[in-house]
Design a protein around this motif. Structure first.
Motif, PDB file in Angstrom:
ATOM      1  N   PRO A 141       0.821  -1.216   0.000  1.00 54.91           N
ATOM      2  CA  PRO A 141       0.000   0.000   0.000  1.00 54.91           C
ATOM      3  C   PRO A 141       0.852   1.261   0.000  1.00 54.91           C
ATOM      4  O   PRO A 141       1.863   1.341   0.704  1.00 54.91           O
ATOM      5  CB  PRO A 141      -0.807  -0.126   1.295  1.00 54.91           C
ATOM      6  CG  PRO A 141      -0.916  -1.606   1.512  1.00 54.91           C
ATOM      7  CD  PRO A 141       0.411  -2.162   1.057  1.00 54.91           C
ATOM      8  N   ASN A 142       0.447   2.235  -0.802  1.00 50.27           N
ATOM      9  CA  ASN A 142       1.164   3.494  -0.945  1.00 50.27           C
ATOM     10  C   ASN A 142       0.256   4.621  -0.459  1.00 50.27           C
ATOM     11  O   ASN A 142      -0.888   4.750  -0.915  1.00 50.27           O
ATOM     12  CB  ASN A 142       1.537   3.700  -2.418  1.00 50.27           C
ATOM     13  CG  ASN A 142       2.495   4.846  -2.636  1.00 50.27           C
ATOM     14  OD1 ASN A 142       2.275   5.956  -2.171  1.00 50.27           O
ATOM     15  ND2 ASN A 142       3.572   4.569  -3.368  1.00 50.27           N
ATOM     16  N   VAL A 143       0.771   5.447   0.443  1.00 50.18           N
ATOM     17  CA  VAL A 143      -0.060   6.503   1.036  1.00 50.18           C
ATOM     18  C   VAL A 143      -0.526   7.521   0.002  1.00 50.18           C
ATOM     19  O   VAL A 143      -1.479   8.280   0.257  1.00 50.18           O
ATOM     20  CB  VAL A 143       0.704   7.231   2.165  1.00 50.18           C
ATOM     21  CG1 VAL A 143       0.968   6.291   3.332  1.00 50.18           C
ATOM     22  CG2 VAL A 143       1.999   7.837   1.653  1.00 50.18           C
ATOM     23  N   ASP A 144       0.126   7.556  -1.149  1.00 51.31           N
ATOM     24  CA  ASP A 144      -0.271   8.506  -2.191  1.00 51.31           C
ATOM     25  C   ASP A 144      -1.286   7.924  -3.171  1.00 51.31           C
ATOM     26  O   ASP A 144      -1.689   8.594  -4.119  1.00 51.31           O
ATOM     27  CB  ASP A 144       0.966   8.983  -2.957  1.00 51.31           C
ATOM     28  CG  ASP A 144       1.870   9.833  -2.090  1.00 51.31           C
ATOM     29  OD1 ASP A 144       1.352  10.734  -1.400  1.00 51.31           O
ATOM     30  OD2 ASP A 144       3.090   9.602  -2.082  1.00 51.31           O
ATOM     31  N   LEU A 145      -1.674   6.674  -2.947  1.00 48.89           N
ATOM     32  CA  LEU A 145      -2.717   6.038  -3.756  1.00 48.89           C
ATOM     33  C   LEU A 145      -3.826   5.599  -2.808  1.00 48.89           C
ATOM     34  O   LEU A 145      -3.655   4.643  -2.059  1.00 48.89           O
ATOM     35  CB  LEU A 145      -2.162   4.833  -4.525  1.00 48.89           C
ATOM     36  CG  LEU A 145      -1.036   5.103  -5.536  1.00 48.89           C
ATOM     37  CD1 LEU A 145      -0.516   3.785  -6.094  1.00 48.89           C
ATOM     38  CD2 LEU A 145      -1.513   6.016  -6.666  1.00 48.89           C
ATOM     39  N   GLU A 146      -4.937   6.296  -2.833  1.00 53.60           N
ATOM     40  CA  GLU A 146      -6.013   6.006  -1.879  1.00 53.60           C
ATOM     41  C   GLU A 146      -7.333   5.704  -2.582  1.00 53.60           C
ATOM     42  O   GLU A 146      -7.666   6.306  -3.600  1.00 53.60           O
ATOM     43  CB  GLU A 146      -6.230   7.186  -0.934  1.00 53.60           C
ATOM     44  CG  GLU A 146      -5.090   7.413   0.045  1.00 53.60           C
ATOM     45  CD  GLU A 146      -5.451   8.461   1.091  1.00 53.60           C
ATOM     46  OE1 GLU A 146      -6.462   9.176   0.901  1.00 53.60           O
ATOM     47  OE2 GLU A 146      -4.737   8.563   2.098  1.00 53.60           O
TER      48      GLU A 146
ATOM     49  N   ASP B  77     -10.254   6.736   1.077  1.00 52.51           N
ATOM     50  CA  ASP B  77      -9.364   7.207   2.148  1.00 52.51           C
ATOM     51  C   ASP B  77      -8.459   6.123   2.716  1.00 52.51           C
ATOM     52  O   ASP B  77      -7.889   6.296   3.801  1.00 52.51           O
ATOM     53  CB  ASP B  77     -10.171   7.834   3.303  1.00 52.51           C
ATOM     54  CG  ASP B  77     -10.943   9.067   2.859  1.00 52.51           C
ATOM     55  OD1 ASP B  77     -10.419   9.812   2.009  1.00 52.51           O
ATOM     56  OD2 ASP B  77     -12.069   9.274   3.338  1.00 52.51           O
ATOM     57  N   GLU B  78      -8.332   5.001   2.004  1.00 54.10           N
ATOM     58  CA  GLU B  78      -7.447   3.924   2.457  1.00 54.10           C
ATOM     59  C   GLU B  78      -6.315   3.742   1.440  1.00 54.10           C
ATOM     60  O   GLU B  78      -6.574   3.613   0.232  1.00 54.10           O
ATOM     61  CB  GLU B  78      -8.211   2.610   2.603  1.00 54.10           C
ATOM     62  CG  GLU B  78      -9.161   2.557   3.776  1.00 54.10           C
ATOM     63  CD  GLU B  78      -8.439   2.554   5.115  1.00 54.10           C
ATOM     64  OE1 GLU B  78      -7.305   2.043   5.175  1.00 54.10           O
ATOM     65  OE2 GLU B  78      -9.007   3.070   6.094  1.00 54.10           O
ATOM     66  N   PRO B  79      -5.057   3.718   1.906  1.00 55.10           N
ATOM     67  CA  PRO B  79      -3.944   3.483   0.984  1.00 55.10           C
ATOM     68  C   PRO B  79      -4.051   2.099   0.349  1.00 55.10           C
ATOM     69  O   PRO B  79      -4.412   1.122   1.017  1.00 55.10           O
ATOM     70  CB  PRO B  79      -2.705   3.564   1.891  1.00 55.10           C
ATOM     71  CG  PRO B  79      -3.146   4.318   3.098  1.00 55.10           C
ATOM     72  CD  PRO B  79      -4.590   3.945   3.287  1.00 55.10           C
ATOM     73  N   VAL B  80      -3.756   2.027  -0.940  1.00 54.56           N
ATOM     74  CA  VAL B  80      -3.776   0.742  -1.647  1.00 54.56           C
ATOM     75  C   VAL B  80      -2.473   0.583  -2.415  1.00 54.56           C
ATOM     76  O   VAL B  80      -1.744   1.546  -2.664  1.00 54.56           O
ATOM     77  CB  VAL B  80      -4.971   0.647  -2.626  1.00 54.56           C
ATOM     78  CG1 VAL B  80      -6.282   0.698  -1.878  1.00 54.56           C
ATOM     79  CG2 VAL B  80      -4.891   1.730  -3.691  1.00 54.56           C
TER      80      VAL B  80
ATOM     81  N   ASP C 110       3.819   8.262 -11.666  1.00 54.85           N
ATOM     82  CA  ASP C 110       4.486   9.424 -11.069  1.00 54.85           C
ATOM     83  C   ASP C 110       5.177   9.089  -9.754  1.00 54.85           C
ATOM     84  O   ASP C 110       6.066   9.817  -9.300  1.00 54.85           O
ATOM     85  CB  ASP C 110       3.483  10.551 -10.829  1.00 54.85           C
ATOM     86  CG  ASP C 110       2.983  11.171 -12.134  1.00 54.85           C
ATOM     87  OD1 ASP C 110       3.645  10.972 -13.176  1.00 54.85           O
ATOM     88  OD2 ASP C 110       1.928  11.839 -12.096  1.00 54.85           O
ATOM     89  N   LEU C 111       4.776   7.952  -9.146  1.00 52.90           N
ATOM     90  CA  LEU C 111       5.372   7.526  -7.879  1.00 52.90           C
ATOM     91  C   LEU C 111       6.421   6.449  -8.058  1.00 52.90           C
ATOM     92  O   LEU C 111       7.017   5.991  -7.094  1.00 52.90           O
ATOM     93  CB  LEU C 111       4.273   6.977  -6.944  1.00 52.90           C
ATOM     94  CG  LEU C 111       3.111   7.923  -6.632  1.00 52.90           C
ATOM     95  CD1 LEU C 111       2.025   7.170  -5.888  1.00 52.90           C
ATOM     96  CD2 LEU C 111       3.594   9.120  -5.823  1.00 52.90           C
ATOM     97  N   ALA C 112       6.654   6.014  -9.296  1.00 50.22           N
ATOM     98  CA  ALA C 112       7.484   4.841  -9.570  1.00 50.22           C
ATOM     99  C   ALA C 112       8.953   5.152  -9.751  1.00 50.22           C
ATOM    100  O   ALA C 112       9.706   4.282 -10.197  1.00 50.22           O
ATOM    101  CB  ALA C 112       6.953   4.132 -10.814  1.00 50.22           C
TER     102      ALA C 112
END
Length: 206
Positions: free
Chosen positions: A174-179, A182-185, A202-204
């Motif tokens: 889970p990544n906090v920037d992918l929700e 409201d839950e990180p996935v 963009d997070l990779a």
């Protein structure tokens, strides 16, 4: 098997040599069966060889440099190294067990020709790592027997030189920037549920 023998570097006392020869005999038996077992055995042997090489490099560090690394938290004691090595071996073995081994098996699963698998690897719409002489395809990139939608966009944003354990961890954690609600996935869940591939890409930058 000459390649494996060279990587093992069997030498030294006669007893060690005999044990090495016995291990190679067992390896030949397993490798002759082909498939996941053979790939796993060869991959773990290569991992052991690489680990031994890294230990030699650590031992060769000048004392001043070792002291500097120790001062910032590095631990070089044998017990810690062995524990970390075992964790990596276990993690790699688990990843391999959750992967499709070989281009032929992957082609059959996707219902395409082997050449199409090679094309997908070339354009980075599929991800594979090498174990022994086989390419291995983690199953997290598949949903209902098909590659994740948007996977190419994310894979093209990742460094192809990354270790497979790093890639596996990033895609499945889970990544906090992918929700979602409201839950990180994880990036895998994000893509599987229709999330914007570019947001994950963009997070990779690992």
């Amino acid at each position: 098997m000459r390649y494996v023998e060279a990587r093992l570097g069997i030498a030294g006392p006669e007893r060690t040599k005999r044990k090495g020869e016995q291990a190679l005999d067992r390896l030949r038996t397993v490798a002759g069966r082909g498939g996941t077992d053979a790939a796993l055995v060869v991959a773990l042997l290569e991992s052991a060889a690489d680990t031994a090489e890294s230990h030699r490099a650590i031992s060769a560090l000048p004392s001043a440099e070792r002291d500097l690394w120790t001062s910032v938290g590095a631990r070089f004691d044998k017990r810690t190294r062995l524990k970390n090595d075992q964790r990596l071996v276990d993690a790699f073995g688990a990843l391999l067990a959750r992967s499709v081994v070989g281009d032929t098996a992957m082609a059959e699963l996707l219902g395409v020709d082997r050449s199409r698998v090679s094309q997908r690897l070339a354009d980075r719409s599929l991800y594979a790592f090498t174990a022994g002489d086989e390419r291995c395809f983690p199953r997290w990139q598949l949903v209902d027997g098909k590659p994740l939608s948007g996977l190419k966009v994310v894979l093209r944003a990742t460094d192809p030189a990354l270790h497979p354990l790093t890639v596996n961890h990033w895609f499945t954690t889970p990544n906090v920037d992918l929700e979602i609600d409201d839950e990180p996935v994880s990036p895998v869940t994000w893509l599987a549920t229709g999330g914007d591939p570019q947001a994950a890409a963009d997070l990779a930058d690992l």
